[in-house]
Scaffold this motif. Structure first.
Motif, mmCIF file in Angstrom:
data_model
loop_
_atom_site.group_PDB
_atom_site.id
_atom_site.type_symbol
_atom_site.label_atom_id
_atom_site.label_comp_id
_atom_site.label_asym_id
_atom_site.label_seq_id
_atom_site.Cartn_x
_atom_site.Cartn_y
_atom_site.Cartn_z
ATOM 1 N N ALA A 189 0.784 -1.084 0.222
ATOM 2 C CA ALA A 189 0.172 0.010 -0.001
ATOM 3 C C ALA A 189 0.654 1.141 0.179
ATOM 4 N N CYS A 205 -3.331 -1.356 -4.244
ATOM 5 C CA CYS A 205 -3.136 -2.052 -2.977
ATOM 6 C C CYS A 205 -3.778 -1.127 -1.718
ATOM 7 N N ALA A 206 -3.451 0.243 -1.753
ATOM 8 C CA ALA A 206 -4.069 1.042 -0.928
ATOM 9 C C ALA A 206 -5.376 1.317 -1.023
ATOM 10 N N ARG A 208 -7.519 -0.714 -1.988
ATOM 11 C CA ARG A 208 -8.021 -1.984 -1.466
ATOM 12 C C ARG A 208 -8.153 -2.118 0.113
ATOM 13 N N LEU A 209 -7.130 -1.495 0.706
ATOM 14 C CA LEU A 209 -7.038 -1.344 2.006
ATOM 15 C C LEU A 209 -7.791 -0.535 2.828
ATOM 16 N N PHE A 210 -7.998 0.668 2.054
ATOM 17 C CA PHE A 210 -8.804 1.915 2.641
ATOM 18 C C PHE A 210 -10.088 2.097 2.322
ATOM 19 N N ILE A 235 -5.026 -1.325 11.398
ATOM 20 C CA ILE A 235 -5.966 -1.008 10.472
ATOM 21 C C ILE A 235 -6.943 -2.211 9.979
ATOM 22 N N HIS A 236 -8.121 -2.004 10.163
ATOM 23 C CA HIS A 236 -8.768 -3.694 9.927
ATOM 24 C C HIS A 236 -8.481 -4.623 10.754
ATOM 25 N N ASN A 238 -5.574 -5.427 11.746
ATOM 26 C CA ASN A 238 -4.414 -5.837 11.375
ATOM 27 C C ASN A 238 -3.392 -4.689 11.636
ATOM 28 N N TYR A 240 -0.111 -2.634 10.920
ATOM 29 C CA TYR A 240 0.666 -2.112 10.008
ATOM 30 C C TYR A 240 1.562 -1.128 10.458
ATOM 31 N N PHE A 260 2.702 1.191 3.853
ATOM 32 C CA PHE A 260 1.825 0.480 4.997
ATOM 33 C C PHE A 260 2.268 -0.818 4.612
ATOM 34 N N PRO A 262 2.191 -4.828 6.292
ATOM 35 C CA PRO A 262 1.844 -5.715 7.238
ATOM 36 C C PRO A 262 2.457 -6.258 8.299
#
Length: 267
Positions: A189, A205-206, A208-210, A235-236, A238, A240, A260, A262
């Motif tokens: 991300a 990727c960011a 999808r994450l946010f 974040i969710h 998980n 990061y 970001f 993981p």
């Protein structure tokens, strides 16, 4: 590739360093008298006793002003001056003659082969004045031509610089597009934040994450971007690690790039 400017021979001469004068007359005493009279004005004088000899001189030397008789054996003055114009079209051509063949002279004047028609016997002061005027006109024309060529050369250089700049911009834009593509598809991300704290870029990727938080570029406070990166963020559900990279050290970019990562990547 821009073609080079090819300068005509007359434009390559230094300005008014030599004033070159060609005298053409089949009578030796007249030729000698003209030579003596006009050398005092500092001209470089060439003499020829016929039209053919005058053309031979013109084939070897760039002459500014030509003074020719009309009645000469083998070639009339108007015919010689027509051929002289073909060799040196920018020269100033003057006819000095005791004969007034009005039709042939008028035709030559009208077609531009003759600049002035003067009669024999001549007045020394007036003749010198007419020839000096011819040199002044020639030098003004030469200066205008040089200026025109200098402007053309400068314009071509500017065009070349513009093309080079456009090519540089194209290459930079291509590099930027490649960099964006790489960042877009990284399995990491990435979020770009400008100096005012607004999201300027978010890769796939960011997004999808946010989700909707970065779907529309805008304020960064809601995606953990404004807080210090001293520890991992949840974040969710998980963890990061957020790393910040200040932009502008090697480019004109401004702002911050955030990654970001993981936490489990390190476990």
């Amino acid at each position: 590739m821009i073609a080079p400017v090819i300068l005509p021979p007359i434009a390559l001469r230094p300005p008014a360093a030599h004033r070159r004068l060609l005298l053409v007359d089949d009578e030796p005493n007249i030729l000698a008298a003209l030579n003596r009279l006009l050398r005092r004005d500092g001209y470089e004088v060439f003499c020829a006793d016929s039209g053919a000899a005058g053309l031979e001189v013109l084939s070897k030397h760039c002459v500014d002003v030509i003074v020719s008789d009309q009645r000469m054996p083998g070639m009339l003055g108007v015919d010689f001056l027509r051929q002289a114009r073909a060799l040196w079209p920018d020269s100033i051509r003057i006819m000095l003659s005791g004969y007034t063949e009005l039709q042939s002279v008028t035709d030559a004047v009208n077609e531009g082969a003759i600049f002035k028609f003067l009669t024999k016997p001549w007045n020394d002061t007036q003749l010198r004045g007419h020839i000096a005027e011819g040199f002044r006109i020639k030098e003004i024309a030469d200066d205008n031509q040089r200026l025109h060529l200098e402007i053309r050369s400068a314009n071509r250089k500017l065009e070349q610089l513009l093309l080079e700049k456009q090519e540089q911009i194209r290459l930079e834009e291509t590099a930027l597009e490649v960099a964006r593509d790489l960042m877009e598809h990284l399995p990491l991300a990435l979020v770009g934040v400008d100096d005012s704290g607004m999201i300027a870029f978010a890769n796939a990727c960011a997004r999808r994450l946010f989700g909707a938080q970065v779907a529309v570029l805008g304020a960064a406070e809601d995606v953990h971007l404004a807080r210090p990166a001293s520890q991992a963020r949840d974040i969710h559900n998980n963890l990061y690690d957020i790393a910040r990279y200040q932009m502008g050290e090697r480019s004109a970019s401004r702002g911050t790039l955030l990654t970001f990562v993981p936490r489990q990547t390190y476990e």
